[in-house]
Motif scaffolding. Structure first.
Motif, PDB file in Angstrom:
ATOM      1  N   LYS A  91       0.838  -1.411  -0.095  1.00 56.77           N
ATOM      2  CA  LYS A  91      -0.051   0.057   0.122  1.00 56.77           C
ATOM      3  C   LYS A  91       0.856   1.386  -0.036  1.00 56.77           C
ATOM      4  O   LYS A  91       0.206   2.284  -0.510  1.00 56.77           O
ATOM      5  CB  LYS A  91      -0.980   0.030   1.202  1.00 56.77           C
ATOM      6  N   VAL A 149      -5.312   0.068  -6.090  1.00 61.73           N
ATOM      7  CA  VAL A 149      -5.585   1.504  -5.980  1.00 61.73           C
ATOM      8  C   VAL A 149      -6.915   1.712  -6.305  1.00 61.73           C
ATOM      9  O   VAL A 149      -7.428   2.780  -6.598  1.00 61.73           O
ATOM     10  CB  VAL A 149      -4.565   2.268  -6.880  1.00 61.73           C
ATOM     11  N   ASN A 152      -8.078   4.963  -4.395  1.00 61.79           N
ATOM     12  CA  ASN A 152      -7.554   6.160  -4.971  1.00 61.79           C
ATOM     13  C   ASN A 152      -6.983   6.886  -3.702  1.00 61.79           C
ATOM     14  O   ASN A 152      -7.244   8.263  -3.424  1.00 61.79           O
ATOM     15  CB  ASN A 152      -8.387   6.968  -5.761  1.00 61.79           C
ATOM     16  N   ASP A 156      -2.203   5.497  -2.316  1.00 55.82           N
ATOM     17  CA  ASP A 156      -2.174   5.055  -3.577  1.00 55.82           C
ATOM     18  C   ASP A 156      -1.722   6.008  -4.636  1.00 55.82           C
ATOM     19  O   ASP A 156      -0.986   5.642  -5.521  1.00 55.82           O
ATOM     20  CB  ASP A 156      -3.919   4.841  -4.086  1.00 55.82           C
ATOM     21  N   GLN A 157      -2.185   7.229  -4.400  1.00 58.11           N
ATOM     22  CA  GLN A 157      -1.659   8.218  -5.186  1.00 58.11           C
ATOM     23  C   GLN A 157      -0.280   8.772  -5.048  1.00 58.11           C
ATOM     24  O   GLN A 157       0.511   8.593  -6.311  1.00 58.11           O
ATOM     25  CB  GLN A 157      -2.347   9.708  -5.116  1.00 58.11           C
TER      26      GLN A 157
END
Length: 207
Positions: A91, A149, A152, A156-157
């Motif tokens: 993650k 993801v 989001n 994740d970004q």
């Protein structure tokens, strides 16, 4: 969005500014030209409304219903994971770095898969390419990581930005802690093409 994502992924790998700019220019022209033609000559080239339009409307409605059913089927989770690949979830950037360091000590190749539940191409990869026995056999000696993801989230970004990933599905391959150049896969890839790439990777002699 899928063609644009694939084009940007290809451009990021080619490192050719002129070629990339030209590709994006013609992509924009190809997408915009029909709208310009309809806007300029719409009253002359578009058909007139009438009873026949109802038949067209019903026909398109049926096609859309069939399409939605197909998409729901592809998005539905599989009930059995027998024979499926088993990925280790990651993650954060720190988690990926830790896994890469572990694989480096073991002289192990790493595959990092960026995935999302809403991604149709990800589901296709899962049900076809990743479900192929030959692919699974080739990946036995890889450390398989998956960055989901779907949410989001901020992590994740940040993870996608770290590896310059535009959208899933995107697959990265690593050796000795570094991404192998010109091996990144963006979008769906058939079993035969994926196997060819794996065959090339497994022939690498890691120190």
């Amino acid at each position: 969005t899928p063609p644009l994502g694939a084009a940007l992924g290809w451009i990021s790998q080619s490192d050719n500014v002129l070629q990339g700019g030209t590709a994006l220019f013609f992509l924009g022209v190809g997408m915009g030209m029909p709208l310009l033609l309809i806007g300029a000559f719409g009253s002359h080239i578009l058909p007139k409304s009438g009873r026949w339009m109802n038949g067209v409307k019903y026909f398109i409605g049926i096609l859309l219903l069939l399409l939605s059913m197909t998409m729901l089927f592809r998005l539905a989770p599989t009930h059995s994971d027998s024979g499926m690949l088993h990925f280790q979830p990651v993650k954060t950037i720190a988690e990926v770095d830790e896994k890469l360091m572990t694989a480096e000590k073991k002289h192990q190749l790493v595959m990092l898969d960026f995935y999302a539940n809403w991604c149709i191409a990800c589901k296709e990869l899962e049900l076809t390419t990743f479900n192929n026995p030959k692919v699974q056999k080739q990946l036995q000696h890889f450390l398989l990581l998956r960055a989901d993801v779907t949410a989001n989230s901020m992590n994740d970004q940040m993870l996608m930005q770290q590896y310059h990933v535009i959208a899933p599905p995107t697959i990265l391959f690593f050796a000795n802690g570094h991404e192998l150049p010109h091996t990144r896969i963006v979008g769906y890839q058939s079993t035969s093409l994926f196997l060819n790439q794996l065959n090339q990777l497994t022939q690498l002699n890691l120190p």
